[in-house]
Design a protein around this motif. Structure first.
Motif, PDB file in Angstrom:
ATOM      1  N   VAL A 193       1.682 -21.235  12.685  1.00  0.00           N
ATOM      2  CA  VAL A 193       1.762 -19.815  13.028  1.00  0.00           C
ATOM      3  C   VAL A 193       1.441 -19.017  11.763  1.00  0.00           C
ATOM      4  CG1 VAL A 193       3.231 -17.962  13.898  1.00  0.00           C
ATOM      5  CG2 VAL A 193       3.566 -20.302  14.729  1.00  0.00           C
ATOM      6  N   GLU A 194       0.384 -18.204  11.848  1.00  0.00           N
ATOM      7  CA  GLU A 194      -0.015 -17.332  10.734  1.00  0.00           C
ATOM      8  C   GLU A 194       0.150 -15.885  11.187  1.00  0.00           C
ATOM      9  OE1 GLU A 194      -3.696 -18.670   8.603  1.00  0.00           O
ATOM     10  OE2 GLU A 194      -3.834 -19.977  10.368  1.00  0.00           O
ATOM     11  N   PHE A 195       1.134 -15.194  10.616  1.00  0.00           N
ATOM     12  CA  PHE A 195       1.442 -13.830  11.033  1.00  0.00           C
ATOM     13  C   PHE A 195       0.491 -12.828  10.406  1.00  0.00           C
ATOM     14  CE2 PHE A 195       5.460 -16.005  11.790  1.00  0.00           C
ATOM     15  CZ  PHE A 195       5.733 -15.556  13.073  1.00  0.00           C
ATOM     16  N   ASP A 196       0.187 -11.761  11.159  1.00  0.00           N
ATOM     17  CA  ASP A 196      -0.644 -10.672  10.653  1.00  0.00           C
ATOM     18  C   ASP A 196       0.094  -9.929   9.540  1.00  0.00           C
ATOM     19  OD1 ASP A 196      -2.496 -11.383  12.540  1.00  0.00           O
ATOM     20  OD2 ASP A 196      -2.260  -9.584  13.776  1.00  0.00           O
ATOM     21  N   ALA A 197      -0.655  -9.257   8.689  1.00  0.00           N
ATOM     22  CA  ALA A 197      -0.084  -8.558   7.531  1.00  0.00           C
ATOM     23  C   ALA A 197       0.949  -7.516   7.943  1.00  0.00           C
ATOM     24  CB  ALA A 197      -1.197  -7.914   6.717  1.00  0.00           C
ATOM     25  N   HIS A 198       0.713  -6.783   9.028  1.00  0.00           N
ATOM     26  CA  HIS A 198       1.675  -5.740   9.422  1.00  0.00           C
ATOM     27  C   HIS A 198       3.009  -6.349   9.865  1.00  0.00           C
ATOM     28  CE1 HIS A 198       0.447  -6.529  13.609  1.00  0.00           C
ATOM     29  NE2 HIS A 198       1.582  -5.940  13.956  1.00  0.00           N
ATOM     30  N   VAL A 199       2.988  -7.563  10.384  1.00  0.00           N
ATOM     31  CA  VAL A 199       4.237  -8.228  10.779  1.00  0.00           C
ATOM     32  C   VAL A 199       5.026  -8.620   9.527  1.00  0.00           C
ATOM     33  CG1 VAL A 199       5.217 -10.236  11.953  1.00  0.00           C
ATOM     34  CG2 VAL A 199       3.251  -9.051  12.945  1.00  0.00           C
ATOM     35  N   ILE A 200       4.330  -9.097   8.513  1.00  0.00           N
ATOM     36  CA  ILE A 200       4.976  -9.486   7.253  1.00  0.00           C
ATOM     37  C   ILE A 200       5.600  -8.263   6.587  1.00  0.00           C
ATOM     38  CG2 ILE A 200       4.607 -10.500   4.964  1.00  0.00           C
ATOM     39  CD1 ILE A 200       4.339 -12.451   7.358  1.00  0.00           C
ATOM     40  N   SER A 201       4.866  -7.160   6.535  1.00  0.00           N
ATOM     41  CA  SER A 201       5.415  -5.957   5.882  1.00  0.00           C
ATOM     42  C   SER A 201       6.609  -5.411   6.670  1.00  0.00           C
ATOM     43  CB  SER A 201       4.339  -4.887   5.703  1.00  0.00           C
ATOM     44  OG  SER A 201       3.855  -4.439   6.934  1.00  0.00           O
ATOM     45  N   ARG A 202       6.554  -5.455   8.005  1.00  0.00           N
ATOM     46  CA  ARG A 202       7.692  -5.020   8.815  1.00  0.00           C
ATOM     47  C   ARG A 202       8.910  -5.902   8.559  1.00  0.00           C
ATOM     48  NH1 ARG A 202       6.600  -5.780  14.737  1.00  0.00           N
ATOM     49  NH2 ARG A 202       7.312  -7.872  14.261  1.00  0.00           N
ATOM     50  N   ASP A 203       8.689  -7.211   8.463  1.00  0.00           N
ATOM     51  CA  ASP A 203       9.779  -8.143   8.209  1.00  0.00           C
ATOM     52  C   ASP A 203      10.427  -7.859   6.852  1.00  0.00           C
ATOM     53  OD1 ASP A 203      11.190 -10.522   9.253  1.00  0.00           O
ATOM     54  OD2 ASP A 203      10.417 -11.467   7.436  1.00  0.00           O
ATOM     55  N   GLN A 204       9.612  -7.537   5.855  1.00  0.00           N
ATOM     56  CA  GLN A 204      10.150  -7.208   4.529  1.00  0.00           C
ATOM     57  C   GLN A 204      10.946  -5.904   4.559  1.00  0.00           C
ATOM     58  OE1 GLN A 204       6.518  -7.403   2.291  1.00  0.00           O
ATOM     59  NE2 GLN A 204       6.749  -9.598   1.879  1.00  0.00           N
ATOM     60  N   ARG A 205      10.478  -4.919   5.324  1.00  0.00           N
ATOM     61  CA  ARG A 205      11.224  -3.658   5.458  1.00  0.00           C
ATOM     62  C   ARG A 205      12.570  -3.886   6.134  1.00  0.00           C
ATOM     63  NH1 ARG A 205       6.238  -1.727   7.264  1.00  0.00           N
ATOM     64  NH2 ARG A 205       7.067  -1.539   9.383  1.00  0.00           N
ATOM     65  N   VAL A 206      12.581  -4.700   7.177  1.00  0.00           N
ATOM     66  CA  VAL A 206      13.829  -5.001   7.881  1.00  0.00           C
ATOM     67  C   VAL A 206      14.794  -5.717   6.949  1.00  0.00           C
ATOM     68  CG1 VAL A 206      14.831  -6.411   9.727  1.00  0.00           C
ATOM     69  CG2 VAL A 206      12.820  -5.011  10.192  1.00  0.00           C
TER      70      VAL A 206
END
Length: 127
Positions: A107-120
């Motif tokens: 599973v390779e997540f899109d960049a916006h998912v990674i940034s959202r996860d970091q914000r959370v």
């Protein structure tokens, strides 16, 4: 009188992948997946040592590039996409003499998912 639990919407990557690795896998295949591994911040694998769809289907020689596990990768992608975890999901057969049906779902997540996860995660640390 019984009360039903209100479903919880997962909002971080690890919890969502854990939900797929355990609950979804048990519903689909009768057991949890063998493992969940983090490769990097955006790449994870779900490991199944004996994926049911590879156990009962033999691929003809002229279709050697066919991976029946791609069907499972599609299911994982659908679950993630509908939970707003946009990603690329690939099935990779990783057979060994001891585990001839082992498969990894990359599973390779899109960049916006990674940034959202970091914000959370940042918001959770501040609490």
């Amino acid at each position: 009188m019984s009360r039903e639990k209100t479903p919880k919407r997962e909002n971080n990557i690890i919890n969502m992948l854990s939900f797929i690795h355990t609950s979804c896998w048990k519903t689909l295949f009768g057991k949890a997946a063998s493992g969940l591994e983090k490769i990097s911040d955006e790449k994870y694998t779900i490991v199944d040592d004996d994926l049911m769809v590879t156990r009962y289907i033999s691929v003809p020689g002229d279709l050697s590039g066919l991976s029946c596990a791609a069907f499972v990768a599609g299911i994982v992608r659908a679950i993630l996409d509908n939970a707003d975890f946009t990603s690329k999901v690939t099935a990779i057969p990783t057979p060994t003499p001891e585990l001839p049906n082992q498969t990894r779902i990359l599973v390779e997540f899109d960049a916006h998912v990674i940034s959202r996860d970091q914000r959370v995660a940042d918001l959770a640390r501040r609490k």
